[in-house]
Design a protein around this motif. Structure first.
Motif, PDB file in Angstrom:
ATOM      1  N   TRP A   1     -37.010  -5.107 -44.009  1.00 48.49           N
ATOM      2  CA  TRP A   1     -36.556  -4.417 -42.799  1.00 48.49           C
ATOM      3  C   TRP A   1     -35.039  -4.288 -42.713  1.00 48.49           C
ATOM      4  O   TRP A   1     -34.303  -4.801 -43.547  1.00 48.49           O
ATOM      5  CB  TRP A   1     -37.185  -5.111 -41.596  1.00 48.49           C
ATOM      6  CG  TRP A   1     -38.683  -4.943 -41.624  1.00 48.49           C
ATOM      7  CD1 TRP A   1     -39.380  -3.769 -41.498  1.00 48.49           C
ATOM      8  CD2 TRP A   1     -39.660  -5.958 -41.862  1.00 48.49           C
ATOM      9  NE1 TRP A   1     -40.735  -4.006 -41.629  1.00 48.49           N
ATOM     10  CE2 TRP A   1     -40.930  -5.329 -41.841  1.00 48.49           C
ATOM     11  CE3 TRP A   1     -39.603  -7.331 -42.070  1.00 48.49           C
ATOM     12  CZ2 TRP A   1     -42.122  -6.029 -42.028  1.00 48.49           C
ATOM     13  CZ3 TRP A   1     -40.791  -8.024 -42.270  1.00 48.49           C
ATOM     14  CH2 TRP A   1     -42.027  -7.375 -42.246  1.00 48.49           C
TER      15      TRP A   1
ATOM     16  N   ALA B   1     -37.037  18.302 -35.599  1.00 48.27           N
ATOM     17  CA  ALA B   1     -37.245  16.869 -35.346  1.00 48.27           C
ATOM     18  C   ALA B   1     -37.455  16.224 -36.696  1.00 48.27           C
ATOM     19  O   ALA B   1     -38.361  16.614 -37.436  1.00 48.27           O
ATOM     20  CB  ALA B   1     -38.468  16.656 -34.463  1.00 48.27           C
TER      21      ALA B   1
ATOM     22  N   HIS C   1     -36.412   5.624 -40.340  1.00 50.34           N
ATOM     23  CA  HIS C   1     -37.755   5.960 -39.871  1.00 50.34           C
ATOM     24  C   HIS C   1     -37.768   6.428 -38.419  1.00 50.34           C
ATOM     25  O   HIS C   1     -38.836   6.574 -37.834  1.00 50.34           O
ATOM     26  CB  HIS C   1     -38.688   4.765 -40.052  1.00 50.34           C
ATOM     27  CG  HIS C   1     -39.043   4.527 -41.496  1.00 50.34           C
ATOM     28  ND1 HIS C   1     -38.102   4.265 -42.461  1.00 50.34           N
ATOM     29  CD2 HIS C   1     -40.237   4.547 -42.138  1.00 50.34           C
ATOM     30  CE1 HIS C   1     -38.703   4.111 -43.637  1.00 50.34           C
ATOM     31  NE2 HIS C   1     -39.994   4.280 -43.467  1.00 50.34           N
ATOM     32  N   LEU C   2     -36.598   6.610 -37.834  1.00 53.84           N
ATOM     33  CA  LEU C   2     -36.516   7.151 -36.465  1.00 53.84           C
ATOM     34  C   LEU C   2     -36.602   8.666 -36.547  1.00 53.84           C
ATOM     35  O   LEU C   2     -35.903   9.274 -37.349  1.00 53.84           O
ATOM     36  CB  LEU C   2     -35.187   6.752 -35.818  1.00 53.84           C
ATOM     37  CG  LEU C   2     -34.913   7.385 -34.449  1.00 53.84           C
ATOM     38  CD1 LEU C   2     -35.136   6.365 -33.341  1.00 53.84           C
ATOM     39  CD2 LEU C   2     -33.490   7.915 -34.359  1.00 53.84           C
ATOM     40  N   MET C   3     -37.455   9.253 -35.707  1.00 51.62           N
ATOM     41  CA  MET C   3     -37.504  10.713 -35.667  1.00 51.62           C
ATOM     42  C   MET C   3     -36.748  11.195 -34.448  1.00 51.62           C
ATOM     43  O   MET C   3     -36.955  10.680 -33.355  1.00 51.62           O
ATOM     44  CB  MET C   3     -38.948  11.189 -35.625  1.00 51.62           C
ATOM     45  CG  MET C   3     -39.044  12.702 -35.549  1.00 51.62           C
ATOM     46  SD  MET C   3     -40.662  13.340 -35.968  1.00 51.62           S
ATOM     47  CE  MET C   3     -40.676  13.179 -37.727  1.00 51.62           C
ATOM     48  N   GLU C   4     -35.852  12.161 -34.646  1.00 56.30           N
ATOM     49  CA  GLU C   4     -35.137  12.749 -33.505  1.00 56.30           C
ATOM     50  C   GLU C   4     -34.638  14.146 -33.838  1.00 56.30           C
ATOM     51  O   GLU C   4     -34.750  14.617 -34.961  1.00 56.30           O
ATOM     52  CB  GLU C   4     -33.997  11.840 -33.034  1.00 56.30           C
ATOM     53  CG  GLU C   4     -32.853  11.683 -34.008  1.00 56.30           C
ATOM     54  CD  GLU C   4     -31.746  10.787 -33.449  1.00 56.30           C
ATOM     55  OE1 GLU C   4     -31.731  10.514 -32.248  1.00 56.30           O
ATOM     56  OE2 GLU C   4     -30.890  10.367 -34.247  1.00 56.30           O
ATOM     57  N   ARG C   5     -34.060  14.766 -32.834  1.00 59.05           N
ATOM     58  CA  ARG C   5     -33.579  16.139 -32.965  1.00 59.05           C
ATOM     59  C   ARG C   5     -32.345  16.180 -33.873  1.00 59.05           C
ATOM     60  O   ARG C   5     -31.400  15.413 -33.671  1.00 59.05           O
ATOM     61  CB  ARG C   5     -33.179  16.654 -31.575  1.00 59.05           C
ATOM     62  CG  ARG C   5     -32.680  18.065 -31.516  1.00 59.05           C
ATOM     63  CD  ARG C   5     -32.215  18.337 -30.075  1.00 59.05           C
ATOM     64  NE  ARG C   5     -31.819  19.708 -29.867  1.00 59.05           N
ATOM     65  CZ  ARG C   5     -30.639  20.213 -30.210  1.00 59.05           C
ATOM     66  NH1 ARG C   5     -29.751  19.444 -30.809  1.00 59.05           N
ATOM     67  NH2 ARG C   5     -30.343  21.483 -29.960  1.00 59.05           N
TER      68      ARG C   5
ATOM     69  N   PHE D   1     -35.014   1.720 -41.223  1.00 56.12           N
ATOM     70  CA  PHE D   1     -36.029   1.798 -40.171  1.00 56.12           C
ATOM     71  C   PHE D   1     -35.434   2.272 -38.844  1.00 56.12           C
ATOM     72  O   PHE D   1     -35.910   3.263 -38.295  1.00 56.12           O
ATOM     73  CB  PHE D   1     -36.799   0.478 -39.998  1.00 56.12           C
ATOM     74  CG  PHE D   1     -37.681   0.191 -41.174  1.00 56.12           C
ATOM     75  CD1 PHE D   1     -38.891   0.854 -41.323  1.00 56.12           C
ATOM     76  CD2 PHE D   1     -37.290  -0.696 -42.161  1.00 56.12           C
ATOM     77  CE1 PHE D   1     -39.691   0.638 -42.427  1.00 56.12           C
ATOM     78  CE2 PHE D   1     -38.086  -0.919 -43.270  1.00 56.12           C
ATOM     79  CZ  PHE D   1     -39.291  -0.266 -43.406  1.00 56.12           C
ATOM     80  N   PHE D   2     -34.390   1.624 -38.331  1.00 55.04           N
ATOM     81  CA  PHE D   2     -33.842   2.033 -37.032  1.00 55.04           C
ATOM     82  C   PHE D   2     -33.332   3.465 -37.077  1.00 55.04           C
ATOM     83  O   PHE D   2     -33.301   4.135 -36.051  1.00 55.04           O
ATOM     84  CB  PHE D   2     -32.735   1.085 -36.572  1.00 55.04           C
ATOM     85  CG  PHE D   2     -33.288  -0.241 -36.131  1.00 55.04           C
ATOM     86  CD1 PHE D   2     -33.937  -0.369 -34.922  1.00 55.04           C
ATOM     87  CD2 PHE D   2     -33.214  -1.349 -36.964  1.00 55.04           C
ATOM     88  CE1 PHE D   2     -34.478  -1.576 -34.526  1.00 55.04           C
ATOM     89  CE2 PHE D   2     -33.749  -2.559 -36.572  1.00 55.04           C
ATOM     90  CZ  PHE D   2     -34.394  -2.680 -35.355  1.00 55.04           C
TER      91      PHE D   2
ATOM     92  N   ASP E   1     -26.521   7.923 -35.828  1.00 57.71           N
ATOM     93  CA  ASP E   1     -27.777   8.643 -35.569  1.00 57.71           C
ATOM     94  C   ASP E   1     -28.074   9.603 -36.726  1.00 57.71           C
ATOM     95  O   ASP E   1     -27.293   9.704 -37.676  1.00 57.71           O
ATOM     96  CB  ASP E   1     -27.734   9.356 -34.211  1.00 57.71           C
ATOM     97  CG  ASP E   1     -26.596  10.359 -34.114  1.00 57.71           C
ATOM     98  OD1 ASP E   1     -26.224  10.953 -35.150  1.00 57.71           O
ATOM     99  OD2 ASP E   1     -26.069  10.552 -33.006  1.00 57.71           O
TER     100      ASP E   1
END
Lengths: 398, 185
Positions: A118, A6, A174-178, A170-171, A139
């Motif tokens: 931003w 992640a 700073h997005l946390m994902e797999r 940021f989108f 992504d």
């Protein structure tokens, strides 16, 4: 085996860069990009990455340092955002016109003023005509994968141009994902070392680089540059295919189509908004509306032919920009798509602007937008610019 | 898809808590994403973070508008923010409060409430009023949406053993109440 973790977009960018084993990295921190460089500095300090990290006092120096390294034959990496990119502009332009391949990540940020830190695509869009290749991703997995692919495209002998891998600040930053991290050996097989033939500083074989050049010869340089950028469209597709064959993830090359074949209505998107837009397409499909989506991945070179092929015969198309094109009262991608469709007068082509300065682009925006296109497709030449307002509202500006 | 909105104040670890949930979901072979609300983050100022959890890839990368779970790190945040905005039916709320269930004003969309005094507990176990790890344990107790062992693992990696223990305490001490008439849906 790939390692699953992640992670944020910035960390994914740093990991992608590290897997490509750049010999020289120079970067200056700026929000929202900073943790890309922090991560790379950490990997070097821990002995996980054998790159030379040069601490610099500005983005102008960062690009100048990697430029010198690239002329000396090194694979290089840097990353920046917004005002940093603006400060970098002078050596940034020269990087492409010297035909020096490299990968630079851009965590997209709005340009001031009013003061903002931003997300937006205004920074990278504003330098789209500086000779670089520019690709936008959706992504965190695509960030990592495209940084690796970016080197393979940039260093291709038919291309030899630097490339930006651009993700919304940021989108995604700073997005946390797999994210799946491919093993180093597989990346090494996919991406051999950089071995430049066209320009390399070597004291035992002196070469003059970048002498004062008269216009008639400069024009030959430009012609070659344009041809190489055009050639890059094929190379982007080929590399995407090779990458898919090696790692199992195909992105479609210069564009990605989503349910476009039988669609009457198409949303054209770029970057992190794409996932939300695909959800809206699914919702409207369930309601019997033939909606589809065209994701533009390559902004430079612009995939004119593919855009034409996909959108030809459609009733209504909205082009959604997270940036503005000053002087056109639309977003920039809209102007590009319109230029590509110059012989398709029967499509209702609607410009949309949203998500500036970190404003959110929501599911309601896209479902409302598809509803509007549905009405629009009944009559032609609808061309007022739509603004995505807070709360999912659409606002028309003539 | 499960959508969670976290409300807290700058300094409570609200954004990090969201990231820990994504870690736990991914570790459990599922998917998740978390994104902070981009605002002016200062110590004590209201902070919002958004999390999505699913067993398949998650496309949206934007804010959550219709959560079915709220994690409220500080009950007093309600003076500044409408924490119930946009919630779905059968929402689960996990709240840090020293009040009892009867003293809380809970809208009818909420059908399950997990409460505990995470501020006092964090002072006791961590020595500082940072309730996030305790609230994560409480969240697992109320929802069972991620595995407690992965939450503890990540809390330990990020903040050490005391926080790992704090997450376990939150799980242990959270009081979970079924409320309203839509139980079990």
């Amino acid at each position: 085996m790939s390692k699953v973790m992640a992670t944020t977009g910035n960390t994914a960018a740093a990991i992608g860069a590290a897997l490509a084993k750049p010999q020289v990295i120079a970067a200056y921190p700026i929000t929202p990009q900073s943790s890309v460089v922090e991560n790379l500095a950490g990997m070097i300090a821990n002995g996980e990455l054998n790159s030379k990290m040069v601490e610099v006092e500005s983005e102008h120096s960062a690009m100048s340092v990697v430029q010198g390294a690239a002329v000396s034959g090194a694979r290089t990496f840097t990353a920046t955002s917004a005002q940093g990119l603006a400060l970098m502009y002078e050596p940034y332009f020269r990087m492409s016109t010297l035909r020096l391949p490299m990968v630079m990540a851009i965590a997209g940020r709005e340009m001031t003023s009013p003061e903002t830190v931003w997300g937006s695509q205004q920074d990278s869009i504003s330098v789209r005509d500086a000779g670089w290749l520019q690709m936008y991703v959706e992504d965190n997995q695509e960030i990592l994968d495209m940084i690796i692919q970016g080197y393979k495209v940039a260093e291709n002998q038919k291309v030899l141009l630097p490339i930006n891998i651009i993700y919304d600040g940021f989108f995604l930053s700073h997005l946390m994902e797999r994210v799946e991290v491919p093993p180093q050996e597989k990346v090494d097989q996919f991406l051999p070392g950089y071995n430049p033939q066209h320009v390399k500083f070597n004291p035992s074989e002196p070469m003059a680089v970048d002498p004062l050049t008269p216009g008639d010869i400069l024009m030959e340089y430009r012609e070659d540059h344009l041809k190489a950028a055009h050639k890059a469209l094929e190379v982007i597709d080929d590399v995407d295919n090779d990458f898919g064959n090696s790692f199992g993830r195909y992105y479609g090359g210069a564009v990605q189509e989503y349910l476009c074949d039988d669609a009457d209505i198409v949303l054209v998107t770029m970057g992190s908004m794409t996932g939300t837009a695909k959800e809206a397409v699914n919702i409207k499909r369930e309601q019997g509306i033939k909606a589809g989506l065209l994701k533009i991945r390559a902004m430079r070179p612009f995939p004119e032919t593919k855009v034409n092929e996909v959108l030809k015969g459609k009733k209504a198309v909205a082009v959604v920009d997270r940036n503005v094109c000053f002087g056109w009262n639309t977003g920039t991608l809209f102007v590009e798509v319109k230029a590509a469709l110059n012989r398709c007068d029967d499509i209702s082509l609607v410009p949309v602007i949203g998500g500036l300065g970190g404003a959110d682009i929501t599911l309601n925006h896209f479902t409302n937008c598809i509803d509007l296109l549905q009405k629009t497709s009944d009559y032609k030449k609808y061309h007022k610019c739509i603004w995505f307002k807070k709360g999912g509202e659409l606002h028309e500006v003539s | 898809m499960r959508e969670i909105r976290l409300h807290g104040r700058g300094g409570m670890g609200t954004v990090k808590a969201g990231e820990v949930l994504v870690y736990a979901s991914v570790k459990g072979a599922n998917y998740g994403n978390s994104i902070p609300f981009f605002g002016f983050e200062r110590q004590g100022a209201p902070v919002t973070s958004f999390v999505r959890l699913d067993d398949k890839p998650i496309r949206p990368k934007n804010q959550v508008y219709h959560p079915n779970c709220l994690i409220v790190m500080d009950e007093t945040i309600q003076k500044a923010v409408n924490i119930f905005e946009g919630i779905r039916d059968n929402t689960i709320m996990v709240m840090n409060t020293n009040k009892s269930l009867n003293e809380l004003d809970i809208p009818e969309e909420i059908t399950k409430v997990g409460i505990l005094d995470a501020t006092s507990l964090s002072l006791e176990f961590i020595g500082r009023p940072i309730p996030n790890t305790i609230m994560l344990g409480a969240f697992v107790r109320a929802t069972n949406w991620v595995d407690l062992k992965y939450v503890c693992e990540r809390a330990g990696q990020l903040w050490g053993e005391k926080n790992m223990a704090a997450a376990e305490k939150g799980y242990e001490l959270c009081e979970v109440h079924e409320v309203g008439e839509n139980d079990g849906k």
